[in-house]
Design an enzyme around this catalytic site. Structure first.
Site, mmCIF file in Angstrom:
data_model
loop_
_atom_site.group_PDB
_atom_site.id
_atom_site.type_symbol
_atom_site.label_atom_id
_atom_site.label_comp_id
_atom_site.label_asym_id
_atom_site.label_seq_id
_atom_site.Cartn_x
_atom_site.Cartn_y
_atom_site.Cartn_z
ATOM 1 N N CYS A 57 12.848 11.709 6.336
ATOM 2 C CA CYS A 57 12.868 11.256 7.730
ATOM 3 C C CYS A 57 14.230 11.549 8.348
ATOM 4 O O CYS A 57 14.333 11.815 9.530
ATOM 5 C CB CYS A 57 12.541 9.777 7.806
ATOM 6 S SG CYS A 57 13.583 8.781 6.744
ATOM 7 N N GLU A 87 9.471 2.033 10.561
ATOM 8 C CA GLU A 87 10.422 3.106 10.219
ATOM 9 C C GLU A 87 9.671 4.415 10.389
ATOM 10 O O GLU A 87 8.830 4.766 9.564
ATOM 11 C CB GLU A 87 10.906 2.945 8.774
ATOM 12 C CG GLU A 87 11.586 1.620 8.474
ATOM 13 C CD GLU A 87 12.905 1.435 9.193
ATOM 14 O OE1 GLU A 87 13.459 2.422 9.699
ATOM 15 O OE2 GLU A 87 13.367 0.291 9.263
ATOM 16 N N GLU A 106 8.886 16.975 14.631
ATOM 17 C CA GLU A 106 9.281 16.751 13.242
ATOM 18 C C GLU A 106 8.408 17.632 12.339
ATOM 19 O O GLU A 106 7.193 17.469 12.300
ATOM 20 C CB GLU A 106 9.078 15.286 12.873
ATOM 21 C CG GLU A 106 9.581 14.982 11.480
ATOM 22 C CD GLU A 106 9.254 13.578 11.028
ATOM 23 O OE1 GLU A 106 8.132 13.118 11.275
ATOM 24 O OE2 GLU A 106 10.129 12.953 10.410
ATOM 25 N N LYS A 131 0.846 -1.202 0.000
ATOM 26 C CA LYS A 131 0.000 0.000 0.000
ATOM 27 C C LYS A 131 0.881 1.251 0.000
ATOM 28 O O LYS A 131 1.483 1.602 1.015
ATOM 29 C CB LYS A 131 -0.906 0.048 1.238
ATOM 30 C CG LYS A 131 -1.941 1.168 1.099
ATOM 31 C CD LYS A 131 -2.610 1.524 2.403
ATOM 32 C CE LYS A 131 -2.052 2.759 3.051
ATOM 33 N NZ LYS A 131 -2.035 3.971 2.230
HETATM 34 P P1 NAD Z 1 1.647 8.827 7.771
HETATM 35 O O1 NAD Z 1 1.965 8.125 9.036
HETATM 36 O O2 NAD Z 1 0.560 9.832 7.777
HETATM 37 O O3 NAD Z 1 1.222 7.773 6.627
HETATM 38 C C1 NAD Z 1 2.077 6.704 6.265
HETATM 39 C C2 NAD Z 1 1.246 5.606 5.634
HETATM 40 O O4 NAD Z 1 0.360 5.069 6.608
HETATM 41 C C3 NAD Z 1 0.373 6.048 4.472
HETATM 42 O O5 NAD Z 1 0.385 5.047 3.487
HETATM 43 C C4 NAD Z 1 -0.995 6.185 5.103
HETATM 44 O O6 NAD Z 1 -2.061 6.010 4.191
HETATM 45 C C5 NAD Z 1 -0.976 5.066 6.124
HETATM 46 N N1 NAD Z 1 -1.848 5.275 7.292
HETATM 47 C C6 NAD Z 1 -2.283 6.444 7.822
HETATM 48 N N2 NAD Z 1 -3.013 6.212 8.937
HETATM 49 C C7 NAD Z 1 -3.025 4.867 9.109
HETATM 50 C C8 NAD Z 1 -3.599 4.013 10.097
HETATM 51 N N3 NAD Z 1 -4.301 4.479 11.113
HETATM 52 N N4 NAD Z 1 -3.402 2.684 9.972
HETATM 53 C C9 NAD Z 1 -2.654 2.183 8.968
HETATM 54 N N5 NAD Z 1 -2.087 2.941 7.994
HETATM 55 C C10 NAD Z 1 -2.278 4.266 8.075
HETATM 56 O O7 NAD Z 1 3.018 9.441 7.248
HETATM 57 P P2 NAD Z 1 3.281 10.310 5.948
HETATM 58 O O8 NAD Z 1 2.737 11.682 6.162
HETATM 59 O O9 NAD Z 1 2.878 9.556 4.738
HETATM 60 O O10 NAD Z 1 4.888 10.354 5.944
HETATM 61 C C11 NAD Z 1 5.622 11.217 6.740
HETATM 62 C C12 NAD Z 1 6.198 10.493 7.932
HETATM 63 O O11 NAD Z 1 6.914 9.344 7.518
HETATM 64 C C13 NAD Z 1 7.203 11.338 8.690
HETATM 65 O O12 NAD Z 1 6.989 11.225 10.066
HETATM 66 C C14 NAD Z 1 8.537 10.725 8.306
HETATM 67 O O13 NAD Z 1 9.569 10.923 9.225
HETATM 68 C C15 NAD Z 1 8.165 9.302 8.194
HETATM 69 N N6 NAD Z 1 9.175 8.606 7.388
HETATM 70 C C16 NAD Z 1 10.010 7.721 8.017
HETATM 71 C C17 NAD Z 1 11.014 7.092 7.289
HETATM 72 C C18 NAD Z 1 11.965 6.118 7.936
HETATM 73 O O14 NAD Z 1 12.573 5.347 7.202
HETATM 74 N N7 NAD Z 1 12.134 6.120 9.245
HETATM 75 C C19 NAD Z 1 11.143 7.369 5.929
HETATM 76 C C20 NAD Z 1 10.277 8.284 5.344
HETATM 77 C C21 NAD Z 1 9.284 8.887 6.076
#
Ligand code: NAD
Length: 491
Positions: free
Chosen positions: A282, A248, A383, A175
């Site tokens: 991130c 992650e 963040e 997804k």
């Molecule tokens: P997000 O947590 O809003 O969404 C991530 C994914 O989770 C999306 O596909 C979203 O549709 C899904 N999602 C949202 N709510 C959910 C739920 N309740 N249950 C299951 N899935 C759900 O994050 P984002 O805005 O897409 O990305 C930004 C974040 O990602 C930042 O905090 C960033 O630091 C983190 N990030 C971490 C890494 C790493 O490797 N550590 C890499 C890139 C981004």
């Protein structure tokens, strides 16, 4: 406008609801495609397809060599569509076409090639046990793996998650983020024939789909990249069947610049660490820790560099700094900028919506630098996930380490100094998963990547990243005549 479906059990199918999500080009604000909006029911279909494929052994029973060959075919296919994929990625996310071309697409393909060749680690290993037994450890796939990704590096996350999961013999439901799915849908189109039906499935959509994947008792493992609070929710849902997790999560990485650094190199590193991908990383070096002796000079030079960046349409090869992922996200970043001002940090550049001629519907924001930031301020702790740098002054090694570790996150850190011993000592004191010394952003397929503290757990890439998708089975055979040596002869 192109319209895309879900890929389940080797077929393109319409979502049960008939609904779609509109993909927006953040440079222009234009609608560029319609993506299927999957529901929980569609997610269940995809999970069932992966379950059937896994239980039938159509993939896991193949030798690692055979699986590796399929992965290499995926890598080659991605390479042969590199130009097209880079353009899609740049249009869909706002990352510059230069970055999509030279980093995102090749990294995705290379990760498939890398994992396609790691076979030795998947072979059974004989144990040297003193008892008269023939004992071995078998490395087995976990089963059905669900992968949920963030929007900032769609193609790279696809490679990091899918390549090791498949190489280890799992079947996958993928997804992507609902705001950045286009490149992934296109990859599924071009690799559709490479794998047996059900081995790799695609469900596009938002929270509802993610929650179904997290809750399903038919999913054995979930690998997630996204925000820390989402990760925490996922942990709760995943507890229903104690599924294996790899999380992650977020970061607020310290970039520590000592006075004895090579200043030109450190300036370049600081620029990349916060303004690459418009700071939506991130591992962004979003906290710049500057030693007092070079504080004023470094800030003056950095602000000049930041103001020089060419902001514009991501698809223009001369653009150095594209839009943010969306106007909604830009609003969230602007709120942090307001908060920084209210907290008393001093703005030395940026802080405003980016003004780009002919692109007034874009999600542009100026590269922003706050100085005189205190570690307790929200802009030093939260963040922001955008091009907003918080500069904090320090004096000496101990204070640098103290400030660097003053965070709930622990993803990465950077150190700039010519003193090798100091760099080694500081790197040992930092509580995070990656330390870059006199460099920034080096990701290598061989090197595991992941977080400490609330940046998550589990590792991607490297042998560690492959073994995440396996479980160890101990198989032990009694070698004494008549099987008298162990439990069989206890009574
Ligand atoms: P997000 O947590 O809003 O969404 C991530 C994914 O989770 C999306 O596909 C979203 O549709 C899904 N999602 C949202 N709510 C959910 C739920 N309740 N249950 C299951 N899935 C759900 O994050 P984002 O805005 O897409 O990305 C930004 C974040 O990602 C930042 O905090 C960033 O630091 C983190 N990030 C971490 C890494 C790493 O490797 N550590 C890499 C890139 C981004």
């Amino acid at each position: 406008m192109n319209e895309y479906k879900l890929f389940i059990n080797g077929e393109w199918i319409a979502p049960q609801s008939g609904e779609s999500i509109i993909s927006i080009d953040p440079s222009t604000g234009e609608s560029i495609a319609k993506i299927a909006k999957a529901s929980a029911l569609d997610a269940q279909k995809a999970i069932a397809a992966a379950r059937r494929a896994f239980d039938a052994g159509v993939w896991s029973a193949l030798s690692p060599e055979k699986r590796g060959q399929a992965l290499e075919k995926i890598a080659q296919t991605i390479r042969s569509h590199a130009k097209e994929l880079a353009e899609i990625e740049s249009r869909d996310t706002g990352k510059t076409i230069k970055q999509a071309t030279f980093i995102d697409v090749p990294t995705c393909a290379d990760t498939f090639s890398y994992f396609s060749k790691i076979k030795h680690e998947l072979e059974a290993k004989k144990l040297n046990i003193v008892a008269p037994v023939d004992s071995k450890i078998c490395c087995e796939p976990v089963g059905v793996v669900a992968a949920i990704a963030a929007w900032n590096y769609p193609l790279i996350f696809f490679g990091w998650k899918v390549a090791p999961a498949l190489m280890a013999g799992n079947c996958v439901v993928y997804k992507p983020s609902s705001v950045a799915s286009l490149s992934i849908v296109r990859v599924f189109e071009i690799i559709a024939d490479v794998l047996p039906a059900g081995v790799l499935n695609l469900v596009t959509g938002g929270r509802e789909v993610g929650e179904e994947l997290a809750r399903s008792v038919d999913v054995d493992m979930l690998t997630f990249t996204g925000g820390t609070s989402t990760g925490q929710e996922i942990m709760k849902m995943a507890s229903v069947n104690a599924k294996k997790l790899c999380l992650e999560l977020g970061g607020k990485s310290p970039n520590i610049v000592f006075a004895d650094c090579d200043m030109d190199a450190a300036l370049g590193g600081a620029m990349s660490a916060i303004f690459m991908n418009q700071g939506q990383m991130c591992v962004a070096g979003s906290r710049l820790l500057l030693e007092d002796k070079i504080y004023d000079e470094f800030i003056a030079r950095l602000a000049k560099e930041a103001q020089r960046l060419k902001i514009g349409n991501a698809l223009d090869y001369t653009t150095e700094f594209g839009p943010l992922i969306s106007r909604e996200h830009r609003d969230a970043v602007l709120k942090f900028i307001d908060q920084g001002k209210k907290e008393g940090a001093r703005l030395v550049c940026g802080g405003k919506i980016g003004d780009v001629a002919d692109f007034d519907k874009g999600a542009f924001l100026e590269p922003t630098i706050f100085v005189d930031v205190k570690s307790s301020m929200a802009i030093a702790q939260e963040e922001i996930f955008g091009p907003v740098l918080s500069v904090i002054k320090f004096s000496g090694v101990d204070e640098a380490v103290k400030i660097a570790n003053d965070s709930k996150y622990g993803l990465a850190a950077m150190i700039w100094t010519k003193d090798k011993e100091k760099a080694e000592n500081v790197s040992r004191s930092l509580r995070c998963g990656t330390v870059w010394i006199n460099t920034y952003g080096g990701f290598y397929n061989e090197a595991p990547f992941g977080g400490y503290k609330q940046s998550g757990f589990g590792r991607e890439l490297g042998v560690e990243g492959l073994l995440e998708y396996t479980q160890a089975k101990h198989v032990c055979r009694d070698t004494t005549p008549g099987g008298k040596s162990l439990a069989a002869s206890w009574f």
